[in-house]
Design an enzyme around this catalytic site. Structure first.
Site, PDB file in Angstrom:
ATOM      1  N   HIS A   1      -1.027  -0.277  -9.904  1.00  0.00           N
ATOM      2  CA  HIS A   1      -1.673  -1.195  -8.948  1.00  0.00           C
ATOM      3  C   HIS A   1      -2.205  -2.455  -9.648  1.00  0.00           C
ATOM      4  CE1 HIS A   1      -3.786  -1.217  -4.781  1.00  0.00           C
ATOM      5  NE2 HIS A   1      -3.692  -2.458  -5.236  1.00  0.00           N
TER       6      HIS A   1
ATOM      7  N   ARG B   1       0.854  -1.186   0.000  1.00  0.00           N
ATOM      8  CA  ARG B   1       0.000   0.000   0.000  1.00  0.00           C
ATOM      9  C   ARG B   1       0.891   1.238   0.000  1.00  0.00           C
ATOM     10  NH1 ARG B   1      -3.439  -2.836  -1.516  1.00  0.00           N
ATOM     11  NH2 ARG B   1      -5.492  -3.253  -0.612  1.00  0.00           N
TER      12      ARG B   1
ATOM     13  N   GLU C   1      -2.787   7.799  -4.884  1.00  0.00           N
ATOM     14  CA  GLU C   1      -2.934   6.877  -5.998  1.00  0.00           C
ATOM     15  C   GLU C   1      -4.213   7.232  -6.758  1.00  0.00           C
ATOM     16  OE1 GLU C   1      -3.590   2.203  -5.937  1.00  0.00           O
ATOM     17  OE2 GLU C   1      -1.720   2.815  -4.985  1.00  0.00           O
TER      18      GLU C   1
END
Ligand code: 8YV
Length: 324
Positions: free
Chosen positions: A283, A235, A264
């Site tokens: 991601h 993360r 993000e």
């Protein structure tokens, strides 16, 4: 009929399983739902099929009008969901552990190799037309075999990365609250600092919690080796992005490969986008056809169980739920 909200487009066969048992609303817009859209869309829902970009907090839960029984996350990490607020409201929270372990470990190890050997940078070099002749001293990387890999978080994914690393001739050290049940030839360090000082490659595999937020910042970059590579597929907020950009700029560390960032997506004009010694990915650690299909199926299994009055098969707050 119960109502279920699915916040992004998903595999149609899994949506059909939901449609057979519930009014199913799938948000199909190109971008994730805005806060206002989410608050509106959850009204009257029994279930939410949630994704990483959806912040599911008490306000979203309450906006359902007390009908909400289950929030099923499409993923193993569920830091976007306020699980305490869910437990207080008797709402089950589900996730998809296990199915993506090997896929995510494949990807993390691919990044370790790609960063060590500067693949993305070398590809850009060729595309820019700069490869004119052989230069023995250009684009030199870091050997994978014989290097030390430091794994932060020796859970399912971290352990699978350790297996790949030892098979590739790396020495593996790890930092974890508890000793791993199966250490797989890796050695647990006494502290994070010790791991950082010893490692040529550092890879992050712990969940995002209040304790791990900002775990790797200015001081930690100072402790790392100047030729070290940082890989983050866990993360974004576990790493302090500004400190990372500074550490890469000043040469405290050599390279970073990031599948996750904070924020993000990474905003246009961000300093990391301008740096050659960074590989940035959107991601995609779990993004294979097979794994994403299994994740979708497990997420629907979690919702359907709750619609039938049973606890989701993968429930993270089962001990707080008084139905099922
Ligand atoms: C997902 C992930 O792609 O499982 C996780 O925790 O980060 C990824 O596998 C992401 O959760 C998408 O919603």
């Amino acid at each position: 009929m119960a109502k279920v909200l699915v916040t992004r487009r998903q595999f149609e066969d899994q949506m059909d399983r939901l449609r057979a048992e519930a009014e199913t609303v799938v948000l199909t817009r190109a971008a994730p739902a805005t806060r206002e859209e989410l608050l509106e869309a959850v009204k009257g829902c029994t279930g939410i099929f949630a994704h990483i970009n959806d912040r599911i907090d008490a306000a979203v839960m309450d906006a359902s009008g007390e009908s909400l029984k289950v929030i099923a996350e499409f993923g193993v990490g569920y830091d976007n969901i306020d699980t305490s607020a869910a437990s207080e409201r008797n709402i089950a929270v589900g996730n998809t552990p296990g199915v993506l372990t090997e896929t995510a470990a494949d990807f993390a190890f691919a990044l370790i190799q790609a960063a060590g050997r500067r693949l993305a940078e070398s590809d850009r070099f060729v595309r820019r037309g700069e490869w004119k002749w052989f230069e023995p001293l250009d684009l030199l990387g870091l050997d994978i075999n014989g290097s030390t890999l430091g794994i932060i978080g020796m859970g399912r994914i971290g352990s699978s990365v350790a297996r790949r690393a030892t098979a590739s001739g790396m020495n593996v050290v790890y930092f974890n609250r508890n000793r791993a049940k199966d250490e797989l030839g890796a050695r647990r360090t006494g502290s994070l600092d010790e791991l950082l000082a010893e490692s040529d490659f550092v890879t992050v595999h712990c969940p995002l919690t209040p304790e791990t937020q900002g775990l790797i910042g200015t001081e930690q970059f100072q402790r790392m080796r100047s030729h070290a590579v940082l890989v983050n597929t866990a993360r974004g907020p576990i790493v302090d992005t500004d400190a990372l950009a500074e550490g890469l700029r000043t040469g405290e560390i050599a390279y970073a490969a990031l599948d996750v960032t904070d924020p993000e997506p990474i905003p246009t004009g961000h300093p990391l986008l301008e740096m050659e010694n960074v590989t940035l990915l959107p991601h995609i650690a779990s993004a294979t056809v097979g794994t994403r299909k299994k994740m979708s199926q497990m997420t629907v299994d979690n919702i359907l169980a709750a619609l039938h009055g049973k606890l989701p098969p993968n429930c993270v707050n089962g001990e707080s739920i008084t139905w099922g």
